[in-house]
Structures are given as C-alpha cells and as structure tokens.
Design an enzyme around this catalytic site. Sequence first.
Site, PDB file in Angstrom:
ATOM      1  N   CYS A 158       1.045   2.030   4.891  1.00 56.10           N
ATOM      2  CA  CYS A 158       1.036   0.533   4.732  1.00 56.10           C
ATOM      3  C   CYS A 158      -0.506   0.203   4.870  1.00 56.10           C
ATOM      4  O   CYS A 158      -0.631  -1.209   4.977  1.00 56.10           O
ATOM      5  CB  CYS A 158       1.937  -0.089   5.382  1.00 56.10           C
ATOM      6  SG  CYS A 158       3.729   0.159   5.128  1.00 56.10           S
TER       7      CYS A 158
ATOM      8  N   ALA B  62      10.148  -0.714   6.004  1.00 56.62           N
ATOM      9  CA  ALA B  62       8.856  -1.346   5.220  1.00 56.62           C
ATOM     10  C   ALA B  62       9.495  -2.110   4.133  1.00 56.62           C
ATOM     11  O   ALA B  62      10.800  -1.869   3.650  1.00 56.62           O
ATOM     12  CB  ALA B  62       8.062  -0.323   4.827  1.00 56.62           C
ATOM     13  N   ILE B  63       8.888  -3.128   3.514  1.00 53.86           N
ATOM     14  CA  ILE B  63       9.338  -4.070   2.430  1.00 53.86           C
ATOM     15  C   ILE B  63       8.097  -4.015   1.585  1.00 53.86           C
ATOM     16  O   ILE B  63       6.941  -4.321   1.866  1.00 53.86           O
ATOM     17  CB  ILE B  63       9.964  -5.475   2.848  1.00 53.86           C
ATOM     18  CG1 ILE B  63      11.088  -5.123   3.944  1.00 53.86           C
ATOM     19  CG2 ILE B  63      10.005  -6.142   1.720  1.00 53.86           C
ATOM     20  CD1 ILE B  63      11.380  -6.448   4.492  1.00 53.86           C
ATOM     21  N   GLY B  64       8.564  -3.944   0.103  1.00 49.51           N
ATOM     22  CA  GLY B  64       7.660  -4.100  -1.032  1.00 49.51           C
ATOM     23  C   GLY B  64       8.445  -4.238  -2.207  1.00 49.51           C
ATOM     24  O   GLY B  64       9.262  -3.755  -2.541  1.00 49.51           O
TER      25      GLY B  64
ATOM     26  N   THR C 212       3.236   4.441   1.283  1.00 50.55           N
ATOM     27  CA  THR C 212       4.151   4.702   2.194  1.00 50.55           C
ATOM     28  C   THR C 212       4.860   5.938   1.786  1.00 50.55           C
ATOM     29  O   THR C 212       4.400   6.767   0.730  1.00 50.55           O
ATOM     30  CB  THR C 212       5.306   3.669   2.239  1.00 50.55           C
ATOM     31  OG1 THR C 212       6.062   3.782   3.497  1.00 50.55           O
ATOM     32  CG2 THR C 212       6.108   3.485   1.047  1.00 50.55           C
ATOM     33  N   TRP C 213       5.713   6.470   2.781  1.00 50.09           N
ATOM     34  CA  TRP C 213       6.437   7.716   2.381  1.00 50.09           C
ATOM     35  C   TRP C 213       8.228   7.378   2.353  1.00 50.09           C
ATOM     36  O   TRP C 213       8.703   6.536   3.211  1.00 50.09           O
ATOM     37  CB  TRP C 213       6.470   8.704   3.622  1.00 50.09           C
ATOM     38  CG  TRP C 213       7.119   9.736   3.449  1.00 50.09           C
ATOM     39  CD1 TRP C 213       6.965  11.029   2.613  1.00 50.09           C
ATOM     40  CD2 TRP C 213       8.535  10.065   4.207  1.00 50.09           C
ATOM     41  NE1 TRP C 213       8.165  11.980   3.165  1.00 50.09           N
ATOM     42  CE2 TRP C 213       8.835  11.333   3.663  1.00 50.09           C
ATOM     43  CE3 TRP C 213       9.132   9.473   4.989  1.00 50.09           C
ATOM     44  CZ2 TRP C 213      10.118  11.860   4.221  1.00 50.09           C
ATOM     45  CZ3 TRP C 213      10.417   9.759   5.509  1.00 50.09           C
ATOM     46  CH2 TRP C 213      10.792  11.104   5.186  1.00 50.09           C
ATOM     47  N   HIS C 214       8.828   8.132   1.424  1.00 49.37           N
ATOM     48  CA  HIS C 214      10.063   7.942   1.476  1.00 49.37           C
ATOM     49  C   HIS C 214      10.862   9.333   1.560  1.00 49.37           C
ATOM     50  O   HIS C 214      10.246  10.335   1.040  1.00 49.37           O
ATOM     51  CB  HIS C 214      10.511   7.302   0.057  1.00 49.37           C
ATOM     52  CG  HIS C 214      10.419   5.993  -0.076  1.00 49.37           C
ATOM     53  ND1 HIS C 214      10.474   4.922   0.908  1.00 49.37           N
ATOM     54  CD2 HIS C 214       9.639   5.620  -1.180  1.00 49.37           C
ATOM     55  CE1 HIS C 214       9.972   3.851   0.295  1.00 49.37           C
ATOM     56  NE2 HIS C 214       9.522   4.126  -0.961  1.00 49.37           N
TER      57      HIS C 214
ATOM     58  N   LYS D 254       0.762  -1.010  -0.026  1.00 50.45           N
ATOM     59  CA  LYS D 254       0.124   0.053   0.022  1.00 50.45           C
ATOM     60  C   LYS D 254       1.046   1.221  -0.072  1.00 50.45           C
ATOM     61  O   LYS D 254       1.988   1.256  -0.567  1.00 50.45           O
ATOM     62  CB  LYS D 254      -1.055  -0.052   1.091  1.00 50.45           C
ATOM     63  CG  LYS D 254      -1.809  -1.240   1.249  1.00 50.45           C
ATOM     64  CD  LYS D 254      -3.176  -0.960   1.977  1.00 50.45           C
ATOM     65  CE  LYS D 254      -4.265  -1.961   1.728  1.00 50.45           C
ATOM     66  NZ  LYS D 254      -5.470  -1.686   2.374  1.00 50.45           N
TER      67      LYS D 254
ATOM     68  N   PHE E 150      13.456  -2.245   0.131  1.00 52.37           N
ATOM     69  CA  PHE E 150      12.984  -1.983   1.754  1.00 52.37           C
ATOM     70  C   PHE E 150      13.372  -0.362   1.841  1.00 52.37           C
ATOM     71  O   PHE E 150      14.099   0.242   1.073  1.00 52.37           O
ATOM     72  CB  PHE E 150      14.018  -2.749   2.608  1.00 52.37           C
ATOM     73  CG  PHE E 150      15.625  -2.627   2.330  1.00 52.37           C
ATOM     74  CD1 PHE E 150      15.996  -1.454   3.236  1.00 52.37           C
ATOM     75  CD2 PHE E 150      16.212  -3.204   1.620  1.00 52.37           C
ATOM     76  CE1 PHE E 150      17.348  -1.205   3.123  1.00 52.37           C
ATOM     77  CE2 PHE E 150      17.523  -3.122   1.427  1.00 52.37           C
ATOM     78  CZ  PHE E 150      18.117  -2.009   2.192  1.00 52.37           C
TER      79      PHE E 150
END
Length: 282
Positions: free
Chosen positions: A214, A183-185, A78-80, A76, A197
Amino acid sequence: MSELRFVHLGFGDDAVEYQAAWDEQRRVHAARFAGEIPDTCLLLEHPPVYTAGRRTEDSERPLDGTPVVDVDRGGKITWHGPGQLVGYPIMQLPRPVDVVAHVRRLEEALIRTCADFGVETTRIEGRSGVWALGDPVEQRPLGGLSLDLDPRLHDEEFDPRLSGPEYAPSNAGQRREDRKLAAIGIRVAKGVTMHGFALNVNPDNTWFDRIVPCGIRDAGVASLANELGRDVTIAEVLPVVEKHLREVLENADLRPRAVERGTGPADVTEPAGPATEPAPAA
C-alpha cells in the site's frame, strides 16, 4: 437498505484466479446497475497474486519482475493469496456517492470481526484499512529508533525490499509497530461499488516483503493468526465476517455525499468524478 446477498466463489483448492474474479465482478456490477439482482458480496480466496491500484509507483513493485495485475481500484500495490479472506461488496449507493462513508462501513464490519476473535483493531487517520496499533517508539524491542531517525521516512535511497528482516513488513509485529490486518480499496462506477477488502486470516505474510504494501514504508502487516498466536481458518472467520457485514451494511443510513453549493467543484467535500470514483486504499 435492501438485504445483502452473499456468494461464495471459492476457497482453498477452489481459490479463484484474480482475472476470473474480476470478470465476475464486472458481470455482477452490470446486473446490479440494471436492477436485476440485489446488493451482492462476493467472498473468496485468490491464488497468490500482486495487484496494483492506480497510484502505485514503480519503487513499490517487486524487484524480481514478479507479474503484477494493474487494476482500476483506488490505492496502491498489495498481495492476495491463500489464508486471506477477500470480499467484493457490489452495492448500489445514492449519488453523489459518499465513497469515504462506504470505506468506513467496511472498516467497521472488519473491526467488529477482529474483536469477536479477541483482537483489538482500529483506524489510523489518513490510512484506510484496519490496524493493530504498535507500542510507543521508545518501547519497541528492535532498537527503539525515534521517528526522526527512521531511515524509511527520510532516506530517499532506503528500500525496505532490500533491507532484510529488520525492516520486512511481515515482521512489524515483532518490532511492535503499527500493522495492517485488513486492506480496503474500492471503485464506484455508475453509483455501484466494486472491489472491496482483504482480511489477513492466516496467510504467509512474507509475500508482502517483496513489495511496499500500500506504499507505506513505516508500518507493516499482520494477521489474526499472528496476533492470537494460534491457527485461525477461513472457515472460522467467514460466518463472522458475513454477520458483521450484514449488520453494518444492511442497517446503514445511506445518504448522498454532502455538496456545498458555492462557486464550483472546489466546494465538493470529497473529490469525485462524474461516473467513476476510485477510493484510496492504504
């Protein structure tokens, strides 16, 4: 498994715009599929950006119209951004690809990294990523609501994005709730992985308060700096992450996903597409 090559794309003032990094991922992915390069992990920071995986719902996006980049990974929104170490391992895996096993290996490398800094983390069943566990509900300082009474779980009108610091994801540590440090996607195309990640080293976690990170409403986010109560830099963490990624990924016993021979696709132990497999991120 072959030696893992690391490529530093840019950090700090040289942080890499998300679209530029995504384009580079595609280029490296094509080269890895063609056998022109070894397994390669891109490491970088991004300027602030929200990205949404395929399962993101409108109710999880920013309320103020902040732009969101829709991407082809699993998971879903997320932010970076600054203070977050992002890694994109682009690796050839045996087919049919065991996506879950790949996610577990990334988690393991990041759990070991956190441990080297004195932060105990773990996995939570049904939620990918790396987590610091909260206190039992009755011991939490902000009211000690039982889960049965928590409005985030049972009130369809409840929106944590509008409910102030009491429910802000960035304050999960103060509430002593479960909180995610990494987080991992991922996505797998033609047997080669993409995306990866994001480890919160020392970011401004209030960026997460504008979304439902997420898609998880009953937990929050944290960072190594939050958990340790001191400044931690990307430069400190980078060699440690590389060490553990190398240990875990280079020494992995890679096997195809187990498939039971039976009546058809329902016997596959994990769902998969013929060429592309987006893995869940949480």
